[in-house]
Write a protein that holds these residues in place. Structure first.
Motif, PDB file in Angstrom:
ATOM      1  N   THR A 163       4.426   5.062  -3.927  1.00 15.33           N
ATOM      2  CA  THR A 163       4.611   5.868  -4.991  1.00 15.33           C
ATOM      3  C   THR A 163       5.469   7.170  -4.469  1.00 15.33           C
ATOM      4  OG1 THR A 163       3.492   7.535  -6.464  1.00 15.33           O
ATOM      5  CG2 THR A 163       2.578   7.142  -4.447  1.00 15.33           C
ATOM      6  N   ALA A 164       6.476   7.723  -5.323  1.00 12.86           N
ATOM      7  CA  ALA A 164       6.814   8.742  -5.165  1.00 12.86           C
ATOM      8  C   ALA A 164       6.075  10.095  -5.619  1.00 12.86           C
ATOM      9  CB  ALA A 164       8.368   8.750  -5.691  1.00 12.86           C
ATOM     10  N   GLY A 165       4.972   9.860  -5.932  1.00 17.63           N
ATOM     11  CA  GLY A 165       4.149  11.045  -6.291  1.00 17.63           C
ATOM     12  C   GLY A 165       4.352  11.531  -7.677  1.00 17.63           C
ATOM     13  N   GLU A 166       3.964  12.590  -8.387  1.00 16.13           N
ATOM     14  CA  GLU A 166       4.158  13.074  -9.519  1.00 16.13           C
ATOM     15  C   GLU A 166       5.480  13.973  -9.690  1.00 16.13           C
ATOM     16  OE1 GLU A 166       0.868  15.547 -12.121  1.00 16.13           O
ATOM     17  OE2 GLU A 166       0.183  13.431 -11.493  1.00 16.13           O
ATOM     18  N   ILE A 167       6.342  13.478 -10.598  1.00 10.51           N
ATOM     19  CA  ILE A 167       7.629  14.218 -10.868  1.00 10.51           C
ATOM     20  C   ILE A 167       7.677  14.558 -12.442  1.00 10.51           C
ATOM     21  CG2 ILE A 167      10.030  14.114 -10.454  1.00 10.51           C
ATOM     22  CD1 ILE A 167       9.743  11.891  -8.687  1.00 10.51           C
ATOM     23  N   ASN A 168       7.669  16.013 -12.607  1.00 10.81           N
ATOM     24  CA  ASN A 168       7.766  16.236 -13.810  1.00 10.81           C
ATOM     25  C   ASN A 168       6.493  16.020 -14.646  1.00 10.81           C
ATOM     26  OD1 ASN A 168      10.114  17.210 -13.454  1.00 10.81           O
ATOM     27  ND2 ASN A 168      11.212  15.436 -13.992  1.00 10.81           N
TER      28      ASN A 168
ATOM     29  N   ALA B 173       4.786  13.156 -14.554  1.00  8.49           N
ATOM     30  CA  ALA B 173       4.336  11.471 -14.845  1.00  8.49           C
ATOM     31  C   ALA B 173       4.392  11.054 -13.570  1.00  8.49           C
ATOM     32  CB  ALA B 173       5.390  11.133 -15.791  1.00  8.49           C
ATOM     33  N   GLN B 174       3.550   9.945 -13.336  1.00  6.58           N
ATOM     34  CA  GLN B 174       3.702   9.226 -11.989  1.00  6.58           C
ATOM     35  C   GLN B 174       4.289   7.986 -12.217  1.00  6.58           C
ATOM     36  OE1 GLN B 174      -0.258   9.333 -10.172  1.00  6.58           O
ATOM     37  NE2 GLN B 174       0.633   8.773  -8.176  1.00  6.58           N
ATOM     38  N   VAL B 175       5.570   7.812 -12.393  1.00  9.14           N
ATOM     39  CA  VAL B 175       6.194   6.609 -13.006  1.00  9.14           C
ATOM     40  C   VAL B 175       7.132   6.125 -11.742  1.00  9.14           C
ATOM     41  CG1 VAL B 175       5.604   6.685 -14.982  1.00  9.14           C
ATOM     42  CG2 VAL B 175       7.631   7.706 -14.329  1.00  9.14           C
ATOM     43  N   TRP B 176       7.539   7.064 -10.766  1.00  8.61           N
ATOM     44  CA  TRP B 176       8.524   6.551  -9.736  1.00  8.61           C
ATOM     45  C   TRP B 176       7.951   6.067  -8.383  1.00  8.61           C
ATOM     46  CZ3 TRP B 176       9.165  10.676 -13.188  1.00  8.61           C
ATOM     47  CH2 TRP B 176      10.248  10.649 -13.862  1.00  8.61           C
ATOM     48  N   ILE B 177       8.989   5.092  -7.944  1.00  2.24           N
ATOM     49  CA  ILE B 177       8.373   4.721  -6.500  1.00  2.24           C
ATOM     50  C   ILE B 177       9.673   5.212  -5.578  1.00  2.24           C
ATOM     51  CG2 ILE B 177       7.121   2.644  -7.191  1.00  2.24           C
ATOM     52  CD1 ILE B 177       9.428   0.939  -6.706  1.00  2.24           C
ATOM     53  N   ARG B 178       9.354   5.027  -4.392  1.00  2.00           N
ATOM     54  CA  ARG B 178      10.415   5.545  -3.384  1.00  2.00           C
ATOM     55  C   ARG B 178      10.898   4.193  -2.797  1.00  2.00           C
ATOM     56  NH1 ARG B 178      11.819   9.922  -1.994  1.00  2.00           N
ATOM     57  NH2 ARG B 178      10.063  11.230  -2.975  1.00  2.00           N
TER      58      ARG B 178
ATOM     59  N   LEU C  50       4.655  -4.499 -11.271  1.00  2.00           N
ATOM     60  CA  LEU C  50       5.706  -3.197 -11.479  1.00  2.00           C
ATOM     61  C   LEU C  50       5.127  -2.207 -12.064  1.00  2.00           C
ATOM     62  CD1 LEU C  50       8.677  -5.292 -12.858  1.00  2.00           C
ATOM     63  CD2 LEU C  50       8.626  -4.229 -10.579  1.00  2.00           C
ATOM     64  N   LEU C  51       4.128  -2.403 -13.005  1.00  2.00           N
ATOM     65  CA  LEU C  51       3.498  -1.322 -13.638  1.00  2.00           C
ATOM     66  C   LEU C  51       2.402  -0.591 -12.669  1.00  2.00           C
ATOM     67  CD1 LEU C  51       2.687  -2.603 -17.260  1.00  2.00           C
ATOM     68  CD2 LEU C  51       4.363  -0.451 -16.442  1.00  2.00           C
ATOM     69  N   VAL C  52       1.839  -1.339 -11.905  1.00  2.00           N
ATOM     70  CA  VAL C  52       0.907  -0.923 -10.608  1.00  2.00           C
ATOM     71  C   VAL C  52       1.477  -0.224  -9.638  1.00  2.00           C
ATOM     72  CG1 VAL C  52      -1.203  -1.365  -9.224  1.00  2.00           C
ATOM     73  CG2 VAL C  52      -0.966  -2.264 -11.424  1.00  2.00           C
ATOM     74  N   MET C  53       2.640  -0.340  -9.299  1.00  2.00           N
ATOM     75  CA  MET C  53       3.349  -0.191  -8.074  1.00  2.00           C
ATOM     76  C   MET C  53       3.516   1.610  -7.926  1.00  2.00           C
ATOM     77  SD  MET C  53       6.157  -2.659  -7.423  1.00  2.00           S
ATOM     78  CE  MET C  53       7.741  -1.975  -6.820  1.00  2.00           C
ATOM     79  N   PRO C  54       3.805   2.410  -9.045  1.00  2.00           N
ATOM     80  CA  PRO C  54       3.879   3.814  -8.840  1.00  2.00           C
ATOM     81  C   PRO C  54       2.521   4.302  -8.470  1.00  2.00           C
ATOM     82  CG  PRO C  54       4.774   3.068 -11.107  1.00  2.00           C
ATOM     83  CD  PRO C  54       4.088   1.941 -10.309  1.00  2.00           C
ATOM     84  N   LEU C  55       1.431   3.688  -8.604  1.00  2.00           N
ATOM     85  CA  LEU C  55       0.171   4.236  -8.388  1.00  2.00           C
ATOM     86  C   LEU C  55      -0.315   3.930  -6.851  1.00  2.00           C
ATOM     87  CD1 LEU C  55      -1.447   3.483 -11.581  1.00  2.00           C
ATOM     88  CD2 LEU C  55      -0.688   5.495 -11.050  1.00  2.00           C
ATOM     89  N   VAL C  56       0.441   2.872  -6.135  1.00  2.00           N
ATOM     90  CA  VAL C  56      -0.043   2.463  -4.943  1.00  2.00           C
ATOM     91  C   VAL C  56       0.433   3.575  -3.929  1.00  2.00           C
ATOM     92  CG1 VAL C  56       0.362   0.930  -3.189  1.00  2.00           C
ATOM     93  CG2 VAL C  56       0.339   0.009  -5.589  1.00  2.00           C
ATOM     94  N   PRO C  57      -0.642   4.220  -3.123  1.00  2.00           N
ATOM     95  CA  PRO C  57      -0.055   4.988  -1.974  1.00  2.00           C
ATOM     96  C   PRO C  57       0.918   4.392  -1.037  1.00  2.00           C
ATOM     97  CG  PRO C  57      -2.684   4.696  -2.283  1.00  2.00           C
ATOM     98  CD  PRO C  57      -1.866   3.800  -3.082  1.00  2.00           C
TER      99      PRO C  57
END
Lengths: 481, 157
Positions: free
Chosen positions: A151-156, A158-163, A141-148
């Motif tokens: 990832t939903a990219g950098e929002i505000n 921080a890079q913590v979202w996934i699409r 779960l923690l690595v998911m937002p970094l996987v191309p």
């Protein structure tokens, strides 16, 4: 970790009465927001009211059926907070934004998930079997937002979202739960070992180096979140969670001292190396200097506007719907506490903080009452995480500590946070049910086959199978009763 | 809507919020009776006077001590008071079992009415009352062996 006996009464009717009061607060708040210009009962007011009422009563009914002895105060408190949040987000919606309805949808989903957890998770000790799986799940779960691709990219920043299809999701919020399950399982199994081994140094009992492993791992995970996802808040939350749980498990001050040293080292180095941490610190310490106030990005505009808003509210507030919390950036998520401070004043904000305080004490109460150490640690960790999160957010908004991007549980707009917090509440309810339930002392039934007493040499051999058998007979016993 | 009604409603809402907080605290008060004896405990003398059938059959002998019959601690005895007894390897246990097959918090012996009950606390290897594995709390009679790992415990008068 001592046991506490409880007065065993189900008290579901007390819960119902308090729940009705909580709904009155929530619906009242929603109606108040439009009162000054006569738009109280327009738009989605009735739909939101009906949905919130029906969903909370449904959770209450599920509790009546499945967890009769669950704590009666947790649900009303959570519904109050969630309802206040809904009202404020609804009020902050402009012609262009639709956060209010999205929040209602997430609330319904959260309540449905909580009801499902209460319905299907009969015994929280079931989760203990998945100790190491939940560690892996947390890592994923923690690595998911970094996987191309995910990832939903950098929002505000921080890079913590996934699409996920059309929506975005913050997997870190769920990782909070799985990490608590892992720590609780790991510490309840290895507690004795960690406790007894190690060298004494004056008044401190130092842990062995290999017992330090998980703590260093937790520290590295927190640092990793900070470096790669640029999320200071979650990083503080994860490490704090681990420190609280290991302290509760071992009651050794040395762990806290080691942890605080690691935080100090990490914080100092991060403040030197990473510009986003440095600018957070700067806009906290020098918030009112002209240069920091006007800087973009990373200035203190948001914090200072929030403080001005709360000052405008004063003691009794401007009244819901009559202030201008919309002048603060992100009034519906990060700064929702400032919005409440402005419109309900210090008196209202204190009531909200007290609701959080009471909710957290109920979590700890469930931990005190739980008879197994896994349940104790899990309830303790989950409520401590919630407390820590409140402290970090409210402390940040009121400029007690640097502002970090954590969500205010239940109040702030944000689907992932709502879902995760409703699951936490469901787990606390299940644990408190186990803690408050009377001990079943019905005699053996004739059809119950005598167990196979192990010969004294090999008691562990059948451990797992037997445990499963016990659990099966246990659920059966409940069903027959 | 005039200014006065608005102010009244505004303050009324704050009052409602605090009313909720105080009702929750009030409901919590009952829970503070920590350690109070269970309602299902022994009936008081007054209750017995009113309903004679509540009186326990007096003949049974009371358990006064706990004795370890087998295992590493064999021979240990312990006086039974009115409080529950935690059995396990953890340091906080009332009887600390030095038994590799016992869990940290293994089982709990507690008095209820005039009898002692044993309850397994989710231990790894289980608790056995006269060779039957416990699935819920059971009353323990005098001289009936309780097996925890390699340790066997009995209650004695």
């Amino acid at each position: 970790m001592s046991g506490v006996d409880t007065v065993q009464r189900s008290r579901r009717n007390a819960e119902l009465a308090l729940l009705l009061l909580a709904l009155a607060v929530a619906v009242g708040a929603n109606a108040m927001t439009g009162l000054h210009n006569g738009t109280s009962f327009e738009g989605d007011f009735w739909l939101q009211t009906i949905l919130l009422t029906v969903a909370s009563l449904a959770v209450h009914i599920v509790l009546r059926f499945r967890s009769k002895y669950a704590d009666p105060l947790i649900l009303p408190l959570v519904v109050t907070l969630n309802g206040l949040g809904l009202a404020m987000i609804h009020r902050l919606d402009t012609a262009q934004t639709e956060y209010g309805n999205a929040q209602v949808r997430w609330t319904l989903l959260g309540m449905a998930l909580a009801a499902a957890v209460i319905w299907f998770l009969r015994d929280h000790r079931f989760l203990r079997r998945y100790t190491y799986i939940s560690l892996i799940v947390s890592a994923v779960l923690l690595v998911m937002p970094l996987v191309p691709g995910l990832t939903a990219g950098e929002i505000n920043g921080a890079q913590v979202w996934i699409r996920l299809g059309p929506a975005t999701f913050q997997p870190g919020e769920v990782a909070k739960i799985t990490l608590a399950v892992f720590f609780a399982g790991y510490l309840s199994t290895n507690r004795d070992l960690i406790l007894l081994a190690g060298r004494r140094l004056g008044p401190l009992q130092l842990p062995r180096f290999r017992d330090l492993g998980p703590m260093l791992a937790a520290w590295l995970v927190s640092i990793g979140v900070l470096v790669f996802q640029r999320d200071l808040g979650s990083s503080i939350l994860f490490f704090g969670l681990f420190m609280v749980m290991i302290y509760v498990a071992t009651s050794r001050v040395s762990w806290v001292l080691i942890g605080l040293t690691l935080v100090a080292v990490g914080g100092f180095v991060a403040g030197r190396i990473f510009p986003h941490v440095a600018s957070r610190l700067d806009s906290w310490l020098n918030a009112f200097s002209d240069e920091v106030f006007g800087r973009d990005p990373g200035g203190s505009y948001q914090i200072v506007q929030g403080l001005f808003g709360m000052a405008n509210g004063g003691l009794l507030g401007t009244g819901l719907g009559e202030g201008r919390p919309d002048l603060v950036p992100f009034p519906h998520s990060d700064m929702i506490i400032a919005a409440f401070g402005e419109e309900l004043g210090l008196v209202g904000l204190f009531a909200i903080v007290l609701c959080y305080g009471l909710l957290i004490t109920r979590g700890f109460r469930a931990a005190l009452g739980a008879r197994d150490s896994f349940g104790k640690l899990l309830a303790c960790g989950l409520s401590a995480a919630m407390g820590l999160q409140c402290f970090v957010v409210i402390g940040g908004v009121t400029r007690l500590i640097p502002l970090t991007g954590l969500t205010t549980p239940f109040l702030a707009a944000g689907g992932s946070s709502l879902l995760a917090n409703w699951i936490i509440v469901a787990l606390l309810l299940v644990i408190s049910n186990a803690a408050r339930r009377p001990v079943d002392t019905t005699p053996w039934r004739p059809d119950e086959a005598p167990g196979h007493a192990p010969t004294s040499s090999t008691p562990t051999a059948k451990g797992r199978g037997q445990r499963k058998a016990i659990e099966e007979t246990r659920t059966e016993a409940v069903r027959i009763k | 809507m005039n200014e006065l009604t608005l102010t009244a409603l505004r303050l009324g809402f704050l009052l409602l919020l605090w009313l909720l907080v105080f009702s929750v605290v009030g409901a919590m008060r009952r829970d503070l009776a920590i350690g109070r004896r269970n309602r299902t405990g022994a009936p008081s003398a007054r209750e017995i006077r009113r309903n004679p059938e509540l009186a326990e059959p007096p003949a049974r002998q009371q358990a006064r001590q706990l004795i370890v019959v087998e295992g590493p601690l064999a021979g240990t005895t312990m006086h039974l008071a009115d409080s529950p007894i935690l059995l396990g390897r953890a340091q906080e246990a009332t009887l600390v079992l030095e038994d590799d097959y016992a869990s940290g918090r293994h089982a709990r012996l507690f008095p209820q009415g005039s009898r002692w009950f044993i309850e397994d606390l989710g231990s790894t290897n289980g608790t056995y009352l006269s060779d039957r594995q416990l699935t819920r709390a059971q009353p323990v009679d005098l001289g009936v062996p309780i097996r925890i790992g390699k340790t066997v415990i009995e209650l004695r008068p």
